[in-house]
Design an enzyme around this catalytic site. Sequence first.
Site, PDB file in Angstrom:
ATOM      1  CB  THR A 199      -0.900   0.073   1.250  1.00  0.00           C
ATOM      2  OG1 THR A 199      -0.062   0.327   2.382  1.00  0.00           O
ATOM      3  CG2 THR A 199      -1.683  -1.190   1.461  1.00  0.00           C
TER       4      THR A 199
ATOM      5  CB  SER B 274      -0.500   4.233   3.990  1.00  0.00           C
ATOM      6  OG  SER B 274      -0.928   2.900   4.146  1.00  0.00           O
ATOM      7  CB  CYS B 275       2.432   0.902   5.921  1.00  0.00           C
ATOM      8  SG  CYS B 275       2.083  -0.834   5.684  1.00  0.00           S
ATOM      9  N   GLY B 276       4.003   0.777   2.651  1.00  0.00           N
ATOM     10  CA  GLY B 276       4.963  -0.026   1.906  1.00  0.00           C
ATOM     11  C   GLY B 276       4.619  -1.496   1.907  1.00  0.00           C
TER      12      GLY B 276
ATOM     13  CB  CYS C 292       4.600  -4.445   6.250  1.00  0.00           C
ATOM     14  SG  CYS C 292       3.165  -3.400   6.502  1.00  0.00           S
TER      15      CYS C 292
END
Lengths: 281, 281
Positions: free
Chosen positions: A120, A122-124, A126
Amino acid sequence: MNRSILTVPVRKVEGDSPAPFPAPIQDLLAVEEPLEIRLGDKSISITMRTPGNDFELAAGFLFTEGILHHAAEIGEIGWSPASHANGGQNQRQLGNSVTVLLNPGVEVDLERLERHFYTTSSCGVCGKASIEAVAMQGCPMLPRHAPVVQSSVIHGMPGTVRRAQPVFERTGGLHAAALFSPDGTLQLLREDVGRHNAVDKLIGAEMLGERTPLSNHVMFVSSRASFELVQKALMAGIPILAAVGAPSSLAVETAQRFNLTLLGFVRDSRFNIYSGASRIQ
Amino acid sequence: MNRSILTVPVRKVEGDSPAPFPAPIQDLLAVEEPLEIRLGDKSISITMRTPGNDFELAAGFLFTEGILHHAAEIGEIGWSPASHANGGQNQRQLGNSVTVLLNPGVEVDLERLERHFYTTSSCGVCGKASIEAVAMQGCPMLPRHAPVVQSSVIHGMPGTVRRAQPVFERTGGLHAAALFSPDGTLQLLREDVGRHNAVDKLIGAEMLGERTPLSNHVMFVSSRASFELVQKALMAGIPILAAVGAPSSLAVETAQRFNLTLLGFVRDSRFNIYSGASRIQ
């Protein structure tokens, strides 16, 4: 002819066989062949699968990936014409490419296929992004409690599936995915060399029969429970996933997030509850 | 801290436990998290894997896919910078994206990644095309006879691997890939939730150590033997592949074509020889 099984010569070695080795005997193998899935004139995916129930596999894959949502969107599913199969000239080759044609006016988000599912902005990359991607595919939270299943029903599933899995019995090479009603009645079983394909064949059959979401069912798999299998169960609205093997960390986290009941190590009259214990009695 | 294992609360149900169910106890799970593999500034692949040996996984993936051929082509392998990981801000996120930088002057065929691996223009999508694609990746035929391994050495491998597999023992959730010398000495072992990742970690470690081709070794896998695993063994020049589970039809056909010795159902002092019997004594 059963395209799922092939006979090959095998030398069986047991303990310290005296040389020379025993002569080859005929044994059965699970067939693995590529299947191309096409949406109109666009090649969407190639998966290594066991031939059989290929139209269901194509429909199930497009459904659990969030590309299609209802059987009514599909106009026709058939073997790809020879020109699309790059000049395939015989039945076997023709039988390795499926084309799904949509009904007029149906639009699908093909860009979804180009995007990385597990990232995503927003947070890469993970685990949390992977879980959020499932939410973004439109999976609703499952209702918290129903259905309720007796633990004795869960204990009975491995035996029921084994008895209903003729190809596995003969080759040892196939994963099973099975759909049960809450009283333990086997509704449908599919097999494949790939556990994700077995699940797609199962869910695809139900989706084509207009029986999704499968909100009053248990899905049993003869494999481990990965994130991918939890995601596919959620896309089909299945509230209980029971696996013979271990779950992964991300499978458990995703199950908890969406209220899925996740059971692992379902064998020998034992199982572990990783999420959603209120559905087990 | 071991990033491969996570502790979670689990309810263990055995037989017909009296209601209410036993209280949750702490149990161990194998971790599954996405890993992005980047070649320079290009995102090549995202795979769901167990954290650990991630640089080896990236190198092994690029090697067994035929993108890279020698460790000398690699200038540097490291965690992707935060800007490449889409704004990843902490260690965990940073640890889910690996960037491989090539040495100056090294050119790779990135178009290979765009092409469908399992198709050829001559026969479309079929098993034969998949096998030919392995040949086109530059796999040579293996020399016909060497090395020779005693059947007693094969019988000993499952036990040796199990004793050396600490995470599996605790979670039941990991596949192992192990490299043996012909006398049965364990050289290296890698674990992962994905069997293909375990193999890529193993082969990647050997490739980075400049020990490929592995022409005097046996690779043992704790899973079934699919076409994909045979292909990866061939890319590394491994002459013997021994699997705990069943092989698929295409795995056997590919092994026969390239003179690979393929063993299946390696357990309980028994195994089946599907191809290349002359290497087993």
